[in-house]
Design a protein around this motif. Structure first.
Motif, short mmCIF file in Angstrom:
data_model
loop_
_atom_site.label_atom_id
_atom_site.label_comp_id
_atom_site.label_asym_id
_atom_site.label_seq_id
_atom_site.Cartn_x
_atom_site.Cartn_y
_atom_site.Cartn_z
N VAL A 1 0.90 -1.11 -0.13
CA VAL A 1 -0.07 0.08 -0.14
C VAL A 1 0.88 1.13 -0.21
CG1 VAL A 1 -1.66 1.31 1.32
CG2 VAL A 1 -2.05 -1.34 1.21
N ASP A 2 1.90 1.25 0.98
CA ASP A 2 2.73 2.42 0.97
C ASP A 2 3.48 2.81 -0.20
OD1 ASP A 2 4.31 0.36 1.72
OD2 ASP A 2 5.77 1.48 2.68
N GLU A 3 3.82 1.60 -1.06
CA GLU A 3 4.22 2.18 -2.32
C GLU A 3 3.63 2.71 -3.10
OE1 GLU A 3 6.83 -1.46 -3.96
OE2 GLU A 3 6.16 -2.73 -2.39
N LEU A 4 2.31 2.55 -3.24
CA LEU A 4 1.37 3.27 -4.28
C LEU A 4 1.03 4.23 -3.78
CD1 LEU A 4 -1.31 0.47 -5.45
CD2 LEU A 4 0.83 1.21 -6.56
N LEU A 5 0.97 4.51 -2.35
CA LEU A 5 0.81 5.84 -1.81
C LEU A 5 1.94 6.89 -2.22
CD1 LEU A 5 -0.98 4.94 1.40
CD2 LEU A 5 -2.24 5.83 -0.70
N SER A 6 3.19 6.26 -2.06
CA SER A 6 4.40 7.11 -2.46
C SER A 6 4.69 7.35 -3.71
CB SER A 6 5.45 6.66 -1.82
OG SER A 6 5.90 5.46 -2.29
N ARG B 1 -2.39 12.72 -9.15
CA ARG B 1 -3.74 12.82 -9.60
C ARG B 1 -4.58 12.88 -8.43
NH1 ARG B 1 -3.86 7.67 -13.64
NH2 ARG B 1 -2.82 8.59 -15.48
N CYS B 2 -4.11 12.48 -7.26
CA CYS B 2 -5.18 12.67 -6.06
C CYS B 2 -4.65 13.55 -4.90
CB CYS B 2 -5.22 10.96 -5.51
SG CYS B 2 -5.89 10.05 -7.08
N ALA B 3 -4.10 14.60 -5.29
CA ALA B 3 -3.56 15.39 -4.28
C ALA B 3 -4.84 15.96 -3.61
CB ALA B 3 -2.75 16.68 -4.99
N GLU B 4 -5.90 16.44 -4.21
CA GLU B 4 -7.15 16.91 -3.42
C GLU B 4 -7.73 15.94 -2.54
OE1 GLU B 4 -8.52 14.94 -7.00
OE2 GLU B 4 -6.81 16.48 -6.82
N LEU B 5 -7.58 14.49 -2.68
CA LEU B 5 -8.49 13.68 -1.90
C LEU B 5 -7.62 13.72 -0.39
CD1 LEU B 5 -9.06 10.81 -4.45
CD2 LEU B 5 -10.49 12.30 -3.71
N PRO B 6 -8.60 13.42 0.64
CA PRO B 6 -8.19 12.97 2.13
C PRO B 6 -7.50 11.69 2.04
CG PRO B 6 -10.49 13.55 2.12
CD PRO B 6 -9.88 13.24 0.41
N ALA B 7 -6.41 11.67 2.79
CA ALA B 7 -5.59 10.41 2.77
C ALA B 7 -6.25 9.31 3.01
CB ALA B 7 -4.13 10.90 3.84
N SER C 1 1.05 -2.95 -14.14
CA SER C 1 2.46 -1.96 -13.68
C SER C 1 1.87 -1.20 -12.53
CB SER C 1 2.68 -1.01 -14.90
OG SER C 1 1.69 -0.13 -15.30
N ILE C 2 2.64 -0.45 -11.87
CA ILE C 2 2.47 0.69 -10.84
C ILE C 2 1.46 1.42 -11.55
CG2 ILE C 2 3.43 2.23 -9.33
CD1 ILE C 2 3.96 -0.51 -8.24
N GLU C 3 1.59 2.01 -12.51
CA GLU C 3 0.89 3.29 -13.04
C GLU C 3 -0.40 2.68 -13.34
OE1 GLU C 3 3.98 2.07 -14.34
OE2 GLU C 3 5.24 3.95 -14.01
N ALA C 4 -0.62 1.35 -13.87
CA ALA C 4 -2.11 0.87 -14.10
C ALA C 4 -2.82 0.67 -12.58
CB ALA C 4 -1.85 -0.44 -14.73
N LEU C 5 -1.97 0.16 -11.69
CA LEU C 5 -2.61 0.10 -10.37
C LEU C 5 -3.06 1.32 -9.97
CD1 LEU C 5 -0.27 -2.51 -8.81
CD2 LEU C 5 -2.76 -2.83 -9.47
N CYS C 6 -2.25 2.57 -10.19
CA CYS C 6 -2.40 3.88 -9.50
C CYS C 6 -3.77 4.28 -10.27
CB CYS C 6 -1.34 4.80 -9.75
SG CYS C 6 -0.03 4.52 -8.48
N ALA C 7 -3.84 4.08 -11.65
CA ALA C 7 -4.91 4.73 -12.30
C ALA C 7 -6.19 3.90 -11.69
CB ALA C 7 -4.68 4.11 -13.81
N ARG C 8 -6.10 2.67 -11.44
CA ARG C 8 -7.32 2.07 -11.08
C ARG C 8 -8.15 2.58 -9.42
NH1 ARG C 8 -6.17 -4.44 -11.20
NH2 ARG C 8 -5.70 -4.51 -13.39
#
Length: 66
Positions: free
Chosen positions: A12-17, A24-30, A58-65
């Motif tokens: 989880v922390d890998e994707l969050l970092s 993409r998600c700067a405006e979302l609450p943590a 890929s990490i990018e694809a997971l982040c997009a999901r």
């Protein structure tokens, strides 16, 4: 079930970092973002366990999901 594949799923922390996810998600609450990442990774784990996938996105694809 492929344990090697399960171990290769990012944490989880890998994707969050990931810069992509942070941008993409700067405006979302943590907590909201963390829950979304956990849901994506949980779904991926279920797919691996169920034999529905034999490769990881890929990490990018997971982040997009998320």
């Amino acid at each position: 079930m492929d344990n090697t594949l399960l171990r290769a799923i990012p944490r989880v922390d890998e994707l969050l970092s990931s810069p992509l996810l942070r941008e993409r998600c700067a405006e979302l609450p943590a907590p909201v973002l963390t829950d979304a990442v956990r849901a994506v990774l949980s779904e991926l784990r279920a797919q691996v366990r169920g034999g529905e996938t034999d490769t990881l996105p890929s990490i990018e694809a997971l982040c997009a999901r998320a």
